[in-house]
Design an enzyme around this catalytic site. Structure first.
Site, PDB file in Angstrom:
ATOM      1  N   ARG A  18       0.807  -1.224   0.000  1.00  7.16           N
ATOM      2  CA  ARG A  18       0.000   0.000   0.000  1.00  7.16           C
ATOM      3  C   ARG A  18       0.843   1.280   0.000  1.00  7.16           C
ATOM      4  NH1 ARG A  18      -3.661  -2.443   4.853  1.00  7.16           N
ATOM      5  NH2 ARG A  18      -1.791  -3.746   4.984  1.00  7.16           N
ATOM      6  N   ASP A 109       5.453  -1.993  11.832  1.00  3.70           N
ATOM      7  CA  ASP A 109       4.826  -0.779  11.282  1.00  3.70           C
ATOM      8  C   ASP A 109       3.986  -0.007  12.299  1.00  3.70           C
ATOM      9  OD1 ASP A 109       2.654  -2.476  11.491  1.00  3.70           O
ATOM     10  OD2 ASP A 109       1.968  -2.214   9.419  1.00  3.70           O
ATOM     11  N   TYR A 393      38.986  24.964  -7.120  1.00  7.63           N
ATOM     12  CA  TYR A 393      39.001  23.773  -7.954  1.00  7.63           C
ATOM     13  C   TYR A 393      39.647  24.107  -9.285  1.00  7.63           C
ATOM     14  CZ  TYR A 393      36.903  19.668 -10.270  1.00  7.63           C
ATOM     15  OH  TYR A 393      36.682  18.502 -10.945  1.00  7.63           O
TER      16      TYR A 393
END
Ligand code: UD1
Ligand code: CA
Length: 492
Positions: A18, A109, A393
């Site tokens: 579900r 659950d 960089y």
């Protein structure tokens, strides 16, 4: 102390259809923990002699999470026979042969279930002497749950699943919470009798209840204090409901501990976070992971902190930060983005539209506006000018920038790393700093400015700019003439 007469079975093999998710249902998170993590944490508080987790669907992913949250759990793989009854049957078979106590069964659950409720259930079972004792509830809406069917004289008779229930059974409000304590021998005997002859073709654990009654055993129900405690999560609507309920409890807990939370509905706090008294949380704020916030700090509005450490009296406004450490009285934001390993020391500032990463900004140093600061070390008492970018960089490697203490770098600089700017050094506005700047030097490398007079009127004749320029020139010469005249007059 270990309860030597208790074994816990955690059901975690189901598919969770579900949820309609590629992620196994029990790995969906609320308050920073997967559903199964909540249940295992609660189970852990009972200190049972044995804990067995039953897995099947996506078993490797689920097992990894179980081992993370409950390293001692026995793992049992459910075979192809579906159903909660089959899961428990296989779990019970994995218990040591000499175990002869009670078996507590919980689903993976039911994340809001707490250990006090379980302790009461176990105590009721042991005091009552029934073959099985289960938790029952009276939720507003019983859709989806197994209904508790009672005899005319009110005795608990059996449980009927939603999909197998008649219209009159569907009207029953009392539901099975899916949490039970069984005597081991009775459970084992009755599970062997359970079939798959039902609407879902599964071996239902719930059938054990009716079978026990048919065999003349007692079954008792313990009502939960409030239905949300046993709310099961089967779909994403229930997931968000459980998350909201748990969050409301967490928020309230911190409020009662002296934290000001202006808007509980838009404040989300994970279970692992910790907040000191006199912290103030403004609306729209998420405090995630193991974030800690010290006394007097103000966080928000609209701020997300993941695994951060916020110092006393710091102010963090409209900020997104992960794995950052903010010192006492420091100020961050609005609109700051702090990436991992940002450390801002006491009294420092990371201001508006500033991104930082893997950088240490020393005591009282400030990066106030519109900057990217990566792989950088800034000493104490320095100011990094507005619009500064560390070019960290080179396309292959990352390099470090070091700014000393009490430096004043100009606006719109680029620091091309690796580069060092010494203590007390200055840089001019617009400098591209490619070479180290010694302590106390001023670095400037912007070309001298040239003004080409009349360029616009010559090259863009008739444009609005040319018209404006010509008007300004006329005006300027008129006022120069006037000034000269008035100077002449006063010179008399
Ligand atoms: C179950 C109960 C229902 C109860 C509800 C409470 C049954 C037949 N029904 O229904 O009476 O009201 O819980 O929340 O027990 N699981 C396995 N193996 C399987 C199937 C499921 O381990 O073959 C696990 C699931 O992962 C889950 C738990 O068992 O953690 C419950 O399964 P779920 O499908 O959610 O049962 P419900 O339909 O909610
Ligand atoms: Ca369920």
């Amino acid at each position: 102390m270990t309860d030597t007469r208790l074994a816990i079975v955690v059901l975690a093999a189901g598919q969770g259809t579900r949820m309609k998710s590629a992620t196994p249902k029990l790995l969906h998170e609320i308050a920073g923990l997967p559903l199964i993590g909540h249940v295992l944490a609660t189970a852990g508080q009972l200190d049972a002699a044995h804990t067995v987790s039953v897995v099947r669907h996506e078993r490797d992913r689920v097992v990894a999470v179980i081992e993370d949250h409950f390293p001692g759990s026995i793992i049992v793989d459910q075979d192809e026979i579906p159903g909660t009854g089959r899961a428990v049957e296989q779990a019970v078979a994995a218990l040591p042969a000499d175990f002869d106590g009670d078996v507590l069964v919980v689903s993976g659950d039911v994340p809001l279930l707490d250990s006090d409720t379980l302790t009461e259930l176990i105590a009721a079972h042991r005091a009552g002497g029934a073959a099985a004792t289960l938790l029952s509830a009276l939720p507003e809406d019983s859709t989806g749950y197994g209904r508790i069917v009672r005899t005319a004289d009110g005795m608990l008779d059996r449980i009927v699943e939603q999909k197998d229930a008649s219209d009159s059974e569907l009207a029953i409000r009392e539901i099975n919470a899916g949490v039970y304590v069984f005597g081991l021998a009775e459970l084992r005997d009755q599970l062997a009798q359970v079939t798959t002859a039902n609407a879902q073709g599964e071996k239902y654990l719930t059938d054990v209840i009716g079978l026990l009654r048919r065999a003349g055993s007692d079954v008792a129900a313990v009502p939960v204090a409030e239905p949300w405690i046993v709310a099961g999560v089967n779909d994403r609507a229930q997931l968000s409901e459980a998350a909201a309920k748990l969050n409301a409890l967490i928020v309230r807990g911190w409020q009662l501990n002296g934290v000001t939370i202006v808007d509980p509905a838009t404040t989300w706090i994970d279970l692992k976070a910790s907040l000191a008294a006199d912290v103030e949380i403004l609306p729209g704020t998420q405090i995630k992971g193991a974030t800690s916030i010290a006394r007097g700090a103000t966080v928000g509005p609209d701020t997300t902190l993941v695994d951060c450490e916020i110092g006393e009296d710091a102010v963090v406004k409209r900020t997104d930060a992960t794995l950052a450490v903010i010192g006492a009285r420091a100020s961050v934001g609005p609109f700051a983005y702090l990436r991992p390993n940002t450390v801002l020391d006491a009294d420092g500032k990371i201001g508006t539209f500033v991104e930082t990463k893997n950088s240490h900004i020393g005591v009282g140093s400030k990066v106030p506006h519109l900057s990217y600061i990566g792989d950088t070390e800034v000493g104490t008492g320095s100011n990094v000018g507005a619009g500064t970018i560390t070019a960290n960089y080179d396309g292959v490697n990352k390099h470090r920038t070091v700014v000393g203490s009490h430096a004043r770098t100009g606006s719109h600089n680029v620091f091309v790393a690796p580069v060092r700017i010494g203590d007390g050094a200055y840089t001019g506005a617009g400098t591209v700093v490619r070479k180290d700047v010694p302590a106390g030097s001023l670095a400037i490398n912007v070309a001298p400015q040239r003004n080409l007079a009349g360029w616009v009127e010559e090259n863009r004749p008739g444009s609005a700019a040319a018209t404006a320029a010509s008007a300004a020139t006329t005006e300027a010469s008129a006022s120069t003439t006037a000034a000269a005249q008035s100077a002449g007059e006063s010179g008399e």
